[in-house]
Design an enzyme around this catalytic site. Structure first.
Site, PDB file in Angstrom:
ATOM      1  N   GLN A 236       0.826  -1.211   0.000  1.00  0.00           N
ATOM      2  CA  GLN A 236       0.000   0.000   0.000  1.00  0.00           C
ATOM      3  C   GLN A 236       0.862   1.264   0.000  1.00  0.00           C
ATOM      4  OE1 GLN A 236      -3.312  -1.991   2.878  1.00  0.00           O
ATOM      5  NE2 GLN A 236      -3.567   0.204   2.616  1.00  0.00           N
ATOM      6  N   ARG A 383      -9.716  -0.310   7.307  1.00  0.00           N
ATOM      7  CA  ARG A 383     -10.533   0.895   7.125  1.00  0.00           C
ATOM      8  C   ARG A 383     -10.683   1.647   8.431  1.00  0.00           C
ATOM      9  NH1 ARG A 383     -14.339  -1.191   2.380  1.00  0.00           N
ATOM     10  NH2 ARG A 383     -14.380   0.737   1.219  1.00  0.00           N
ATOM     11  N   CYS A 384      -9.538   1.973   9.023  1.00  0.00           N
ATOM     12  CA  CYS A 384      -9.573   2.446  10.411  1.00  0.00           C
ATOM     13  C   CYS A 384      -9.223   3.903  10.586  1.00  0.00           C
ATOM     14  CB  CYS A 384      -8.593   1.622  11.228  1.00  0.00           C
ATOM     15  SG  CYS A 384      -6.917   1.871  10.656  1.00  0.00           S
ATOM     16  N   GLU A 759     -12.745   5.233   4.408  1.00  0.00           N
ATOM     17  CA  GLU A 759     -12.883   4.537   5.692  1.00  0.00           C
ATOM     18  C   GLU A 759     -14.144   4.930   6.457  1.00  0.00           C
ATOM     19  OE1 GLU A 759      -8.319   3.754   6.872  1.00  0.00           O
ATOM     20  OE2 GLU A 759      -8.900   5.826   6.560  1.00  0.00           O
TER      21      GLU A 759
HETATM   22  N1  MCN Z   1     -13.602   9.867  -3.680  1.00  0.00           N
HETATM   23  C1  MCN Z   1     -14.443  10.732  -4.346  1.00  0.00           C
HETATM   24  N2  MCN Z   1     -14.803  11.928  -3.769  1.00  0.00           N
HETATM   25  C2  MCN Z   1     -14.387  12.245  -2.518  1.00  0.00           C
HETATM   26  C3  MCN Z   1     -13.560  11.351  -1.806  1.00  0.00           C
HETATM   27  C4  MCN Z   1     -13.169  10.166  -2.426  1.00  0.00           C
HETATM   28  O1  MCN Z   1     -14.864  10.433  -5.460  1.00  0.00           O
HETATM   29  N3  MCN Z   1     -14.730  13.396  -1.961  1.00  0.00           N
HETATM   30  C5  MCN Z   1     -13.108   8.651  -4.314  1.00  0.00           C
HETATM   31  C6  MCN Z   1     -11.597   8.740  -4.524  1.00  0.00           C
HETATM   32  O2  MCN Z   1     -11.227   9.467  -5.629  1.00  0.00           O
HETATM   33  C7  MCN Z   1     -11.190   7.295  -4.565  1.00  0.00           C
HETATM   34  C8  MCN Z   1     -12.132   6.670  -3.541  1.00  0.00           C
HETATM   35  O3  MCN Z   1     -13.274   7.543  -3.468  1.00  0.00           O
HETATM   36  O4  MCN Z   1     -11.368   6.757  -5.831  1.00  0.00           O
HETATM   37  C9  MCN Z   1     -11.498   6.534  -2.142  1.00  0.00           C
HETATM   38  O5  MCN Z   1     -10.826   7.725  -1.868  1.00  0.00           O
HETATM   39  P1  MCN Z   1     -10.211   8.143  -0.446  1.00  0.00           P
HETATM   40  O6  MCN Z   1     -11.281   8.340   0.511  1.00  0.00           O
HETATM   41  O7  MCN Z   1      -9.260   9.245  -0.713  1.00  0.00           O
HETATM   42  O8  MCN Z   1      -9.397   6.856   0.066  1.00  0.00           O
HETATM   43  P2  MCN Z   1      -8.069   6.219  -0.555  1.00  0.00           P
HETATM   44  O9  MCN Z   1      -8.127   6.230  -1.998  1.00  0.00           O
HETATM   45  O10 MCN Z   1      -6.886   6.772   0.135  1.00  0.00           O
HETATM   46  O11 MCN Z   1      -8.275   4.720  -0.139  1.00  0.00           O
HETATM   47  C10 MCN Z   1      -7.909   4.243   1.121  1.00  0.00           C
HETATM   48  C11 MCN Z   1      -9.104   3.733   1.893  1.00  0.00           C
HETATM   49  C12 MCN Z   1      -8.610   2.879   2.990  1.00  0.00           C
HETATM   50  S1  MCN Z   1      -7.482   3.544   4.047  1.00  0.00           S
HETATM   51  C13 MCN Z   1      -8.993   1.575   3.113  1.00  0.00           C
HETATM   52  S2  MCN Z   1      -8.428   0.725   4.455  1.00  0.00           S
HETATM   53  C14 MCN Z   1      -9.848   0.978   2.130  1.00  0.00           C
HETATM   54  C15 MCN Z   1     -10.682   1.968   1.399  1.00  0.00           C
HETATM   55  O12 MCN Z   1      -9.960   3.025   1.008  1.00  0.00           O
HETATM   56  N4  MCN Z   1      -9.385  -0.069   1.418  1.00  0.00           N
HETATM   57  C16 MCN Z   1     -10.063  -0.451   0.287  1.00  0.00           C
HETATM   58  N5  MCN Z   1     -11.527   1.452   0.485  1.00  0.00           N
HETATM   59  C17 MCN Z   1     -11.187   0.310  -0.193  1.00  0.00           C
HETATM   60  N6  MCN Z   1     -11.884  -0.090  -1.277  1.00  0.00           N
HETATM   61  C18 MCN Z   1     -11.468  -1.178  -1.957  1.00  0.00           C
HETATM   62  N7  MCN Z   1     -12.173  -1.563  -3.046  1.00  0.00           N
HETATM   63  N8  MCN Z   1     -10.374  -1.897  -1.598  1.00  0.00           N
HETATM   64  C19 MCN Z   1      -9.665  -1.564  -0.496  1.00  0.00           C
HETATM   65  O13 MCN Z   1      -8.594  -2.254  -0.152  1.00  0.00           O
HETATM   66 CU1  CUM Z   2      -6.349   1.784   8.669  1.00  0.00          CU
HETATM   67  S1  CUM Z   2      -6.775   0.628   7.132  1.00  0.00           S
HETATM   68 MO1  CUM Z   2      -6.551   1.903   5.592  1.00  0.00          MO
HETATM   69  O1  CUM Z   2      -5.652   3.031   6.455  1.00  0.00           O
HETATM   70  O2  CUM Z   2      -5.372   1.208   4.631  1.00  0.00           O
END
Ligand code: MCN
Ligand code: CUM
Length: 805
Positions: A236, A383-384, A759
């Protein structure tokens, strides 16, 4: 030039921000063309497999490799003794501790890696594992973190048994890792002493596991001719892994290429560094061949990063009208045999100090004690948002407990304590500055949407019917209003192993007006290739379909800290917008030159720069891109590309209002989620469909955790839930149907106003499901019952309350 299509058409053609653009990734995923670690097959590739400890705590007296080496195909068996000369028998953890790569004299949890067998194929490796003979001497086991701190508890970490200082200050017991304190203890004690009402409860958030569909694995390939190590893996944070590999192996960083290919779900499980990576790299260096290691399901559930395991003792003070005046929390955190939590360095308990939640609580105090036990290490995963799951569960349960004490409706209690819209940016008692929020609006919208008053009336009627013997089912109404904190994070506060938590994006526009963008993050299913192209599309007016997005290859992507803590949108998403704006600024100069006007005399309009006051005179972004490569423009370099490294000024604070209605059969303990309403506010929404997908997935994981999923140990430290027979993964059959909704409160400091969302659904849904269960039994005196609320435990609640007659 005459323009036939309308401005609305031009916006729609971009498929930019706000559009539910279909996921571009799915073309390959739905056709079996994904490229996961296990799909990587290299010439002469060898396979590694681990001998693991059957005991949770034992001395390793000897490891006999002889029979294993005689197994056809087995080439080598590595033990700690072999790694020691390289200084690789232990490795640093992300939490300032160190961890055995292979058992060095003893084992501390069941499933710990003891020896690594390398063979020509997977089956030979497995046969080799069977043939290794390990002599153990069992030691007393501690699985209870409270017992681990008793004076006569067995010493787990003999390697550091005499230390008085840990990575986060003084320690008071061999099994004590740290104490982390936040807030004002004296003021909080005073608030509790003076309060009309104090509610007190122990809230346990049990141990669980992210259990991604694809387990962890890697392929290490050392090219002895070029001296270059290539490491494919389920990472990651590929850049951080490269830096760590360089630091611990001594291989120069430019000679290491780390590639995260497609990842079949990460959920935090793939943030940390595992023994399999180290052993595979060593094995490849030693043999000169590529070495693959992919763990199986049991290994994944037994040895890789778990989640939660927080015992949170809470006290909450309020006036008799229900205004909260103080919050106190003491947490005992079970970290297992090594402290391998993946938090930012200064936050040994993550962002647990967001535990004041959505409420305007004037004084608060939090203390967290980290403790070693004979369980698997790991800690922050699933997802914490760095322990925000625990914090939200704690406060949302404490609110319910207080509502019982006050004999008040829990929706009303929340309403009178919410931080008001005019209080943002809001300074919390435990040190955070919430960027923006409008909780009352979201709450009213949610209550209206579910018909809250009617639901309560129906519930009351059901209760009467139950008491009259007309039904054996109760209704529970679960409420949650959570506040998240995501987007680690300002470099001044947040680093991992000294690496500041900025992120990055590099955009190159090609002459014909298409583009490639590379980011420091890595998608594991979140759809980055879809959504980040949408940000660029809206910012620079090129269709998202013409923008390729690439992540995960450290040889090509700009340095970034990776994807976890829902930080991609808040940090890399901001970098993407900023890089795009640099491109637009240069494009403006090119357009002005082409249109023969001053830079300030052109203005941006969806996909072009037009002369102010003369919109029929314009240059589209496509034309500008070509000109950047085709014309010598005075004072400008050729080409059109930009990179941004973004250090966010603050984190973002998404929030949500969730309401669950549950039917509970008192005699069987069976539950049925009748409805689940999830309102999320993640600021500006990039792709509503992807957001919905994130909510559905995260809420389903939350359902699993609240209603049955658990990593359980017996008192011998045996992991009782290491297969999917025992570890509950909801299928389509159990998964509830969700209604999603939203409000939009943009982040004031993020370039496009977006907050993270990945998350949120896990943070919000677990207390919501759990509160529904508790709410059903509230009239019978239930105050607190620990998760998971599986049928048996619910049946037991009913029995203990005397409902079985
Ligand atoms: N997004 C959006 N508009 C926003 C916020 C987000 O359209 N205002 C979209 C983003 O562009 C992205 C998705 O939603 O495509 C998730 O964005 P974001 O919230 O920024 O999270 P990350 O991309 O950093 O993903 C990490 C987060 C975490 S920490 C875990 S744990 C988790 C999660 O995402 N693991 C996942 N969702 C998951 N979903 C899938 N399918 N697989 C995982 O392993
Ligand atoms: Cu805490 S689970 Mo996500 O941060 O990859």
């Amino acid at each position: 030039m005459k323009d036939e299509i309308t401005p609305e058409d031009r916006v729609a053609n971009l498929k930019g921000m706000g559009s539910s653009r279909k996921r571009v990734e799915d073309v390959r995923f739905t056709q079996g063309k994904g490229n996961y670690v296990d799909d990587i097959k290299l010439d002469g590739m060898l396979f590694g497999d681990f001998v693991r400890s059957p005991y949770a705590h034992a001395r390793v007296k000897s490891v006999n490799k002889e029979a294993a080496l005689a197994v056809p195909g087995v080439l080598a068996v590595l033990t700690a003794e072999d790694l020691e000369p390289l200084g690789l028998h232990w490795m640093p953890t992300l939490a300032g501790d160190k961890q055995m790569v292979l058992a060095d004299g003893k084992v501390l949890f069941q499933g710990q890696e003891v020896a690594y067998v390398v063979a020509t194929d997977r089956y030979a490796a497995a046969d080799g594992v069977e043939a290794v003979v390990v002599e153990y001497e069992e030691l007393p086991v501690v699985v209870d973190p409270f017992k681990a701190l008793e004076p006569d508890a067995p010493i787990l970490r003999e390697d550091i048994k005499d230390r008085t200082e840990g990575a986060h200050g003084p320690v008071r017991h061999n099994n004590h890792i740290f104490t982390w304190e936040q807030g004002d203890k004296d003021a909080t004690e005073a608030a509790l002493a003076e309060a009309d009402v104090v509610a007190e409860e122990m809230i346990y958030y049990h141990r669980t596991h992210p259990c991604p569909l694809e387990t962890c694995g890697c392929v290490a390939s050392m090219d002895k001719v070029t001296g270059k190590l290539t490491l494919w893996g389920t990472f990651q944070a590929p850049h951080a892994i490269r830096t760590v590999v360089s630091l611990i192996s001594g291989i120069a960083e430019h000679n290491i290429r780390v590639i995260s290919p497609d990842i079949g779900g990460g959920f935090g499980n793939k943030v940390g560094a595992y023994a399999g990576y180290v052993c595979s790299v060593v094995a490849s260096i030693v043999t000169g061949k590529p070495v693959k290691w992919v763990e199986d399901r049991m290994e994944n559930l037994m040895s890789t990063a778990f989640a939660r395991d927080y015992w949170m003792k809470g006290r909450i003070a309020a006036t008799k009208e229900g205004k909260i005046t103080g919050l106190w929390c003491h947490t005992t955190a079970d970290h297992g045999g090594f402290d391998a939590c993946a938090d930012p360095t200064k936050f040994p308990a993550g962002f647990m100090n967001i535990c004041t939640g959505s409420y305007d609580i004037p004084t608060a105090y939090l203390a967290v004690d980290g403790v070693y036990t004979n369980k698997a290490p790991g800690g922050v995963a699933y997802r914490c948002s760095f322990r925000v799951t625990e914090a939200a569960y704690f406060i949302e349960r404490m609110i319910e407990v207080l509502a019982i004490k006050l004999n008040m409706d829990a929706a009303e209690l929340r309403r009178i304590n919410f931080i008001r819209k005019d209080q943002f940016p809001y300074q919390s008692a435990l040190g955070w500055e919430y960027d923006s929020g409008d909780y009352h609006t979201a709450w009213e919208k949610a209550l209206d949407a579910v018909g809250y008053d009617a639901l309560r009336a129906e519930q009351a009627q059901r209760l009467e019917d139950f008491k009259a013997g007309k039904t054996r089912k109760l209704i529970g109404i679960g409420l949650t209003h959570f506040t998240e904190i995501v987007g680690a994070g300002p470099v001044k506060n947040c680093d991992i192993l000294g690496l500041g938590m900025f992120d990055s994006c590099e955009i190159r526009i090609h002459p014909t007006g298409s583009a490639i963008a590379r980011l420091g993050t890595i998608s594991q299913g979140q759809g980055h290739a879809t959504t980040f192209a949408q940000i660029i599309a809206s910012e620079i007016g090129l269709p998202a379909d013409d923008i390729t997005l690439e992540e995960g290859d450290t040889d090509t992507a700009p340095y970034g800290l990776g994807t976890y803590g829902s930080r991609s949108t808040p940090v890399a998403g901001a970098a993407t917008a900023m890089a795009a704006r640099k491109i637009r600024a240069k494009a403006q100069m090119i357009a002005a030159y082409l249109l023969e006007v001053h830079d300030d005399d052109v203005e941006w309009d969806v996909d072009r720069f037009a002369v102010k006051g003369a919109p029929e005179r314009f240059k589209t972004m496509k034309e500008i891109a070509f000109a950047a490569y085709n014309q010598a423009i005075p004072g400008l370099e050729p080409g059109l590309e930009a990179v941004s490294y973004y250090d966010p000024p603050n984190m973002t604070y998404p929030f949500g209002a969730y309401i669950c209605v549950m039917e509970i059969d008192v005699d069987t303990g069976e539950t049925e989620v009748r409805s689940f309403y999830a309102l999320d506010d993640c600021g500006t929404r990039i792709n509503p469909m992807i957001i919905d997908g994130q909510i559905h997935g995260g809420a389903t994981e939350g359902y699993a955790i609240a209603m049955g999923q658990e990593i359980a140990y017996d008192e011998m430290g045996n992991n009782k839930s290491a297969t999917l027979m025992d570890f509950f993964l909801p299928t389509a059959w159990e998964t509830p149907t969700y209604t999603t909704d939203f409000t939009v409160t943009p982040s004031p400091h993020h370039p496009i106003g977006a907050k993270g969302v990945g998350e949120s659904p896990n943070v919000g849904s677990v207390p919501c499901f759990s509160n529904a269960v508790h709410d059903a039994f509230r009239p019978f005196g239930l105050v607190q019952s620990h998760m998971p609320h599986d049928h048996w435990r619910i049946w037991k609640i009913a029995r203990d309350l005397g409902l079985h007659g």
